[in-house]
Design an enzyme around this catalytic site. Structure first.
Site, PDB file in Angstrom:
ATOM      1  N   GLN A 150     113.784  66.459 -52.535  1.00 22.13           N
ATOM      2  CA  GLN A 150     112.628  65.624 -52.178  1.00 22.13           C
ATOM      3  C   GLN A 150     111.400  66.348 -52.708  1.00 22.13           C
ATOM      4  O   GLN A 150     111.090  67.437 -52.241  1.00 22.13           O
ATOM      5  CB  GLN A 150     112.553  65.427 -50.654  1.00 22.13           C
ATOM      6  CG  GLN A 150     111.245  64.842 -50.155  1.00 22.13           C
ATOM      7  CD  GLN A 150     110.938  63.463 -50.748  1.00 22.13           C
ATOM      8  OE1 GLN A 150     111.823  62.639 -50.936  1.00 22.13           O
ATOM      9  NE2 GLN A 150     109.668  63.212 -51.055  1.00 22.13           N
ATOM     10  N   GLN A 152     108.002  64.884 -53.388  1.00 27.77           N
ATOM     11  CA  GLN A 152     106.675  64.517 -52.891  1.00 27.77           C
ATOM     12  C   GLN A 152     106.446  65.156 -51.526  1.00 27.77           C
ATOM     13  O   GLN A 152     107.386  65.193 -50.722  1.00 27.77           O
ATOM     14  CB  GLN A 152     106.567  62.993 -52.746  1.00 27.77           C
ATOM     15  CG  GLN A 152     105.141  62.508 -52.676  1.00 27.77           C
ATOM     16  CD  GLN A 152     105.049  60.984 -52.533  1.00 27.77           C
ATOM     17  OE1 GLN A 152     106.036  60.303 -52.295  1.00 27.77           O
ATOM     18  NE2 GLN A 152     103.853  60.458 -52.672  1.00 27.77           N
ATOM     19  N   PRO A 277     115.037  62.385 -45.312  1.00 33.72           N
ATOM     20  CA  PRO A 277     113.935  62.284 -44.342  1.00 33.72           C
ATOM     21  C   PRO A 277     113.095  61.010 -44.435  1.00 33.72           C
ATOM     22  O   PRO A 277     112.257  60.776 -43.565  1.00 33.72           O
ATOM     23  CB  PRO A 277     113.073  63.514 -44.668  1.00 33.72           C
ATOM     24  CG  PRO A 277     113.396  63.860 -46.079  1.00 33.72           C
ATOM     25  CD  PRO A 277     114.825  63.468 -46.295  1.00 33.72           C
ATOM     26  N   GLY A 279     112.694  56.617 -45.486  1.00 30.50           N
ATOM     27  CA  GLY A 279     113.393  55.354 -45.661  1.00 30.50           C
ATOM     28  C   GLY A 279     113.721  55.191 -47.133  1.00 30.50           C
ATOM     29  O   GLY A 279     114.823  54.808 -47.519  1.00 30.50           O
ATOM     30  N   MET A 281     112.335  56.720 -51.327  1.00 27.61           N
ATOM     31  CA  MET A 281     111.462  57.535 -52.173  1.00 27.61           C
ATOM     32  C   MET A 281     111.584  56.999 -53.595  1.00 27.61           C
ATOM     33  O   MET A 281     112.691  56.876 -54.127  1.00 27.61           O
ATOM     34  CB  MET A 281     111.886  59.015 -52.078  1.00 27.61           C
ATOM     35  CG  MET A 281     111.122  59.936 -53.009  1.00 27.61           C
ATOM     36  SD  MET A 281     109.357  60.030 -52.574  1.00 27.61           S
ATOM     37  CE  MET A 281     108.637  60.179 -54.215  1.00 27.61           C
ATOM     38  N   GLU A 307     109.757  50.448 -52.549  1.00 30.24           N
ATOM     39  CA  GLU A 307     110.004  51.483 -53.568  1.00 30.24           C
ATOM     40  C   GLU A 307     109.950  50.892 -54.982  1.00 30.24           C
ATOM     41  O   GLU A 307     109.453  51.526 -55.906  1.00 30.24           O
ATOM     42  CB  GLU A 307     111.342  52.189 -53.325  1.00 30.24           C
ATOM     43  CG  GLU A 307     111.514  52.794 -51.930  1.00 30.24           C
ATOM     44  CD  GLU A 307     110.334  53.593 -51.410  1.00 30.24           C
ATOM     45  OE1 GLU A 307     109.593  54.172 -52.236  1.00 30.24           O
ATOM     46  OE2 GLU A 307     110.132  53.652 -50.178  1.00 30.24           O
ATOM     47  N   HIS A 310     106.462  50.603 -56.158  1.00 33.67           N
ATOM     48  CA  HIS A 310     105.913  51.874 -56.649  1.00 33.67           C
ATOM     49  C   HIS A 310     106.116  52.043 -58.160  1.00 33.67           C
ATOM     50  O   HIS A 310     105.454  52.874 -58.775  1.00 33.67           O
ATOM     51  CB  HIS A 310     106.591  53.047 -55.951  1.00 33.67           C
ATOM     52  CG  HIS A 310     105.942  53.492 -54.677  1.00 33.67           C
ATOM     53  ND1 HIS A 310     104.602  53.834 -54.602  1.00 33.67           N
ATOM     54  CD2 HIS A 310     106.448  53.684 -53.430  1.00 33.67           C
ATOM     55  CE1 HIS A 310     104.326  54.220 -53.359  1.00 33.67           C
ATOM     56  NE2 HIS A 310     105.423  54.130 -52.617  1.00 33.67           N
ATOM     57  N   TYR A 396      98.815  53.616 -45.857  1.00 32.69           N
ATOM     58  CA  TYR A 396      99.726  52.494 -46.076  1.00 32.69           C
ATOM     59  C   TYR A 396      99.100  51.162 -45.652  1.00 32.69           C
ATOM     60  O   TYR A 396      98.947  50.246 -46.455  1.00 32.69           O
ATOM     61  CB  TYR A 396     101.022  52.698 -45.278  1.00 32.69           C
ATOM     62  CG  TYR A 396     101.944  53.749 -45.835  1.00 32.69           C
ATOM     63  CD1 TYR A 396     101.689  55.103 -45.621  1.00 32.69           C
ATOM     64  CD2 TYR A 396     103.067  53.412 -46.563  1.00 32.69           C
ATOM     65  CE1 TYR A 396     102.539  56.081 -46.119  1.00 32.69           C
ATOM     66  CE2 TYR A 396     103.933  54.384 -47.061  1.00 32.69           C
ATOM     67  CZ  TYR A 396     103.663  55.711 -46.845  1.00 32.69           C
ATOM     68  OH  TYR A 396     104.503  56.663 -47.348  1.00 32.69           O
TER      69      TYR A 396
HETATM   70  N1  BES Z   1     106.534  57.797 -51.337  1.00 34.20           N
HETATM   71  C1  BES Z   1     106.875  57.487 -50.013  1.00 34.20           C
HETATM   72  C2  BES Z   1     107.507  58.623 -49.273  1.00 34.20           C
HETATM   73  C3  BES Z   1     106.679  59.885 -49.192  1.00 34.20           C
HETATM   74  C4  BES Z   1     105.303  59.862 -49.065  1.00 34.20           C
HETATM   75  C5  BES Z   1     107.306  61.104 -49.230  1.00 34.20           C
HETATM   76  C6  BES Z   1     104.577  61.051 -48.999  1.00 34.20           C
HETATM   77  C7  BES Z   1     106.594  62.289 -49.155  1.00 34.20           C
HETATM   78  C8  BES Z   1     105.215  62.263 -49.048  1.00 34.20           C
HETATM   79  C9  BES Z   1     107.783  56.249 -49.936  1.00 34.20           C
HETATM   80  O1  BES Z   1     107.483  55.298 -50.881  1.00 34.20           O
HETATM   81  C10 BES Z   1     107.566  55.581 -48.613  1.00 34.20           C
HETATM   82  O2  BES Z   1     106.473  55.199 -48.368  1.00 34.20           O
HETATM   83  N2  BES Z   1     108.598  55.452 -47.804  1.00 34.20           N
HETATM   84  C11 BES Z   1     108.524  54.792 -46.528  1.00 34.20           C
HETATM   85  C12 BES Z   1     109.101  53.405 -46.587  1.00 34.20           C
HETATM   86  C13 BES Z   1     108.141  52.305 -46.725  1.00 34.20           C
HETATM   87  C14 BES Z   1     108.825  50.956 -46.579  1.00 34.20           C
HETATM   88  C15 BES Z   1     106.891  52.355 -45.925  1.00 34.20           C
HETATM   89  C16 BES Z   1     109.348  55.543 -45.511  1.00 34.20           C
HETATM   90  O3  BES Z   1     110.191  56.328 -45.900  1.00 34.20           O
HETATM   91  O4  BES Z   1     109.162  55.331 -44.330  1.00 34.20           O
HETATM   92 ZN    ZN Z   2     105.620  54.379 -50.516  1.00 33.86          ZN
END
Ligand code: BES
Ligand code: ZN
Length: 636
Positions: A150, A152, A277, A279, A281, A307, A310, A396
């Protein structure tokens, strides 16, 4: 009249120019003097020792400096050479850790102003934060170990020495050696079957920021779902995955129909073990997802829409620093919601947005009352802090509501034209909030003579008054149902209806009994959220007896239910909660459950015993979050 516009830079490949001078407080690298253009990785993945031996071969664009600075965190650097083919060892120095050990250490490499190739020989250590090494029993098949990364926000530096700032984009390639019974996949061109040698080649030809370099290794199989998309998972899960994501090809086409061509060729998913960790990436070409989104009824696919979105917002147009994180996530939630609207209808997309808006309000209140109320601004100031602190519903959902409010103000047609040109103009580039504000003014607001409180939205705390209001009659219906239950009505009572058979005879038929499939996941969420926080054990018992929320199978519903149960001292739920916390490492669920448990002394003690048992199944980022919630320190 001559045009004053600067000459178009379109022909200059973004890999040929130095990064702009945007200052990133979360990286030590000197990208304005020298920067990686292409990275080649030679990796040897060693499951016995839980280490990766690597050589990171950086091809640089050098403005003429004699020092190249990279980011590292918990890496052992063995030697560094310069040159290609004919390599010569060079001196290097590793700087001090920062005060709170957030950034890691700067790695300073002695070079000459002509140096183009820098090769860093290294090994990962047990301190690595990006890598999750899983024993076979923590996988679905239980026979093979598993590894995933992971990156990010700033964890890539803990498994690869890189200039770990989103301001710099690189292309990459890799040769990866793994045990023969396993297959590696990356955010790059991927194999679809194992080979006999255990050595695999990868290449990512579009320039990406380093946080998107990703690797997973396991007993993997692949199922093609469309001409350019499919899914990887352990073989035991592949059928369930194929069912859940059957709409994937349609989703890709839908996204393209809104904001233009998908520029990464392939779009695959990999369903990782439950410890992942997040939902999802958005690793390019290969989104990583948590198996909790396999609800069995396709009800949680909005994570995939997110995703996929993104691939435009975030991967194509990237936040310049982590203070601009809302440009990645706010745009993505907005776009995700558009995809969901087009695929499943406006009532569904509105419900999704409302569920999130509810979470935004709760988190906004919490942040405003806490130590850092300025974190409710879209533009963040995270210097000296962990960039993960910016991963809140502000980026978000406040971000998405800002865009939705803009859309409502100028109309969808104009807004879409604007976003199309935005993705076009900044594709394969990074963008800061300030640059975005300029672009918005000059391309959307001024030409349409629209006054808008952009600055208030971005640079001030809280939620502006002109925020769009979303309503859902479907939610109102379930909320009334919850109210009727609380009012004492037996909402589960079977109702008898008389139906006519063959025109004459009347027959009794049992209808209207409240069953699970009467409502979709988000409606059930709204139902549970409507229940009073002090609903009491008896009411919870009654609901559980009919609806079995505790073992519903859908992790969104289960989490809502567990939190309510903990708040009401409904300890009957403990066996289910324990099972859940032992199996699932997704931070979004662990956080509210552990937080609720941390409120009472006795619950907290119980939570600690669970955490000690469960933590080997949590990735570092989840572990750290739970440690903070419980006030314990067990993993460094
Ligand atoms: N890029 C993010 C995950 C992330 C953000 C990892 C910052 C580390 C640092 C991913 O796109 C994300 O937002 N995942 C969300 C799901 C989404 C439907 C809101 C999650 O995992 O909850
Ligand atoms: Zn995201």
């Amino acid at each position: 009249m001559l045009s004053c516009d600067p000459p178009a830079k379109k022909n200059v490949s973004p890999t040929e120019i130095l990064a702009d001078s945007t200052f990133d407080t979360h990286s030590y690298s000197n990208t304005d003097e020298i920067r990686t253009k292409h990275l080649h990785l030679d990796l040897d993945v060693n499951f016995e020792g839980k280490t990766i031996y690597g050589v990171a071969r950086h091809e640089m664009i050098n403005k003429g400096t004699d020092t190249a600075i990279f980011d590292i965190k918990g890496l052992e650097i063995q030697k560094i050479t310069i040159g290609k083919g004919d390599e010569k060892e060079t001196d290097f120095m590793i700087g001090q850790w920062d005060k709170d050990s957030i950034l890691g250490q700067p790695l300073l490499v002695k070079i000459t102003p002509e140096t183009k190739y820098i090769n860093i020989y290294y090994e990962t250590t047990e301190k690595t934060e990006a890598l999750d090494w899983l024993e076979p029993e923590l996988t679905t098949g239980k026979k093979h170990p598993y590894l995933y990364t992971q990156g990010q926000a700033i964890l890539t530096r803990s498994w690869i020495p890189v200039q770990d700032s989103p301001v710099n984009r690189i292309t990459y390639s890799a040769n990866v050696k793994v045990p023969k019974d396993l297959m590696p996949v990356m955010s790059a061109s991927n194999p679809t079957a194992k080979n006999d040698r255990g050595i695999y080649e990868f290449s990512m030809e579009q320039p990406i920021p380093c946080y998107l370099i990703a690797l997973a290794v396991g007993n993997l199989s692949y199922r093609k779902l469309g001409s350019n998309c499919g899914v990887y998972s352990e073989p035991e899960m592949i059928n369930a995955c194929a069912y859940e994501f059957a709409d994937l090809p349609k989703m890709v086409r839908t996204a393209e129909s809104i904001y233009g061509k998908y520029l990464w060729e392939q779009y695959d998913l990999i369903v990782l073990p439950y410890s992942f960790p997040f939902g999802g990436m958005e690793n390019p070409r290969l989104t990583f997802v948590n198996p909790t989104i396999l609800a069995g009824d396709r009800s949680l696919v909005s994570v995939v829409a997110h995703e996929l979105a993104h691939s435009w917002s975030g991967n194509l147009v990237t936040n310049a620093t982590w203070n601009d994180f809302w440009l990645n996530e706010g745009f993505t939630v907005y776009f995700e919601n558009r995809i969901m609207e087009q695929l499943y209808g406006k009532d569904v997309s509105d419900m999704l947005m409302l569920v999130e808006t509810h979470e935004l309000h709760a988190e906004m209140d919490e942040i405003l009352q806490g130590e850092n109320p300025e974190d409710t601004k879209l533009k963040l100031a995270l210097a000296g802090r962990n960039p993960d602190d910016g991963m809140t519903q502000i980026a978000y959902v406040k971000g998405a509501l800002f865009l939705k409010t803009l859309e409502q103000t100028v109309g969808r047609k104009r807004f879409d034209a604007f976003l199309n040109s935005y993705f076009n103009e900044f594709s394969f580039k990074t963008i800061s909030t300030e640059r975005f504000v300029d672009y918005l003014d000059s391309k959307l607001l001024e030409p349409n003579k629209v006054q808008f409180n952009t600055k208030e939205w971005i640079y001030e705390e809280g939620l502006p008054k002109n925020c769009i209001q979303i309503r859902s009659t479907r939610f109102e219906e379930v909320q009334q149902l919850a109210d009727r239950f609380i009012g004492g009505e037996d909402i589960f009572k079977k109702k008898i209806k008389y139906v006519k058979i063959k025109g004459r005879k009347r027959k009794k038929k049992v209808v209207e009994q409240l069953t699970r499939d009467r409502y979709i996941t988000q409606e059930w969420q709204a139902f549970i959220r409507r229940l009073p926080r002090n609903i009491g054990k008896d009411n919870m018992k009654r609901l559980d007896a009919y609806m079995n929320f505790r073992d519903w199978g859908n992790t969104e519903i289960m989490t809502e239910w567990y939190v309510l149960g903990i708040e009401n001292g409904y300890n009957d739920l403990r066996p289910s909660i324990e099972k859940f916390l032992m199996k699932i490492g997704r931070r979004k669920y662990l956080m509210p459950i552990y937080k609720a448990l941390a409120k009472k002394k006795e619950d907290k003690e119980w939570a600690k015993t669970i955490f000690y048992k469960a933590r080997s199944n949590y990735h570092y980022v989840s572990c750290k979050t739970v440690e903070e919630i419980l006030g314990v320190k067990v993993k460094s």
